[in-house]
Enzyme design. Sequence first.
Site, short mmCIF file in Angstrom:
data_model
loop_
_atom_site.label_atom_id
_atom_site.label_comp_id
_atom_site.label_asym_id
_atom_site.label_seq_id
_atom_site.Cartn_x
_atom_site.Cartn_y
_atom_site.Cartn_z
CG ASP A 1 -26.31 -19.46 45.42
OD1 ASP A 1 -26.40 -20.27 44.66
OD2 ASP A 1 -26.19 -18.10 45.36
CE1 TYR B 1 -27.96 -10.72 42.43
CE2 TYR B 1 -27.52 -12.82 41.21
CZ TYR B 1 -28.20 -11.68 41.64
OH TYR B 1 -29.44 -11.37 40.84
CE LYS C 1 -26.01 -17.47 36.64
NZ LYS C 1 -26.02 -16.96 38.02
#
Length: 419
Positions: free
Chosen positions: A236, A141, A264
């Site tokens: 990522d 994702y 995050k």
Amino acid sequence: MNSEELFKKSLQYVPGGVHSPVRSFKGLHTTPRFINRGKGAYIWDEEGKNYIDFCMSFGPLIHGHQDPEIKEAIIKALDNGWTFGACEKYSLELAEYIVNRICFIEQIRFTNSGTEAVMAAVRLARGITGRSKIIKFNGCYHGHLDAMLIKAGSGLAGTAEASSKGVTERQASDTLICELGDLEEVKKVFEDHKDQIAAIFIEPLPANNGLLIQDVEFLKGLREICNKNCALLVFDEVISGFRIGFCGMAGETGVIPDLVTYGKIIGGGMPVGAVAGPKKFMEFLAPLGPVYQAGTLSGNPVAMAAGLVNCKKLTPEAYARLDKYSENVVAIMQDWMDKNGFDDFQIVRYGSLFYPISTKDKLVRITQLPLNMNERFKALFEVFLNKGIYLAPNGYEVGFGSLAHNEEVQAELKRRLWT
Ligand SMILES: *Cc1c(COP(=O)(O)O)cnc(C)c1O
């Protein structure tokens, strides 16, 4: 109003009652808890019930809720105003701090989310190489940008289709999907699309569809393929960055990407993302270079101040402690599960990320997840919730350990499980 009443009201004003789909408890018997307060490893819902939190806002809160030093930094920054849309010192300090601690990046550009960071990286990779296609792996994702809402097609290797309505076929045709762990497939896709592939994007520790730990050899292989084909390798690390050590999976494996994206943890719980890499690539970004990227609230002083204190607290000692805490938490859960009707589960763990899943098989690809996983997760989730233990409310999401899950919380976890 209790959580159920609040959720009912929410359904009236907000699509599905939530501002991000995974919060909706879809497929679970119970409605989402409305959280009123968090402190350390605990959250409290509107009814006043508390939970040991293993969702931790899906990762950012590595120091726990309301870490006192981060809170103080936020308040101090607030006192001078919260956004200027102009240069200010906190974002410089955070950039300098991160660049100096991560050896393979020379420059960093802050965004407001992980999605924005990946969006910038996709455009940057295309701008640098002058090529339009990218490779993405099934089960990874990368946020909700069009280029990444793509799944494997039913046809040949590398074919793809949109995984969301509203993404055009043309966008889907520029994203090529491969299976994790299969270097031969990646090589073939490069042969089939000679000189057209700008970059390979990968979560070097795929943690958004279970925890699919990859062989270091696979990551090394991707590095070689990119070198051979003059394509970029983009890690990522929105979930793994600053969590699997300060330098993320790149630091852990020694496989060095050309560009890296963060999110995050980087903002200490404030909305921050980043794209980073060597100068020669980063200087393609506007205003120096031809690749446009911008943000009204990017690098605002409150988020930057939070991020800076948050990063400075991530010492080698903190990582050792985080690992130990997470090991203990997983051992306590696994022991209880083995003896209480969940012995079909294993808890896969990598550092402070863990994933309870109803199979004993080794998991490398999303296709290896068991068919009954949702039913089994639902059962586990609801037992845990009733005992005051909060997992991310979806069977594909990992659990997040934190530095607030100390020995005291571990003892409380054990107590809650066994009573
Ligand atoms: C969470 C995540 C994103 C998206 O970040 P947002 O801040 O939710 O936009 C992108 N990539 C990875 C690997 C993620 O875990």
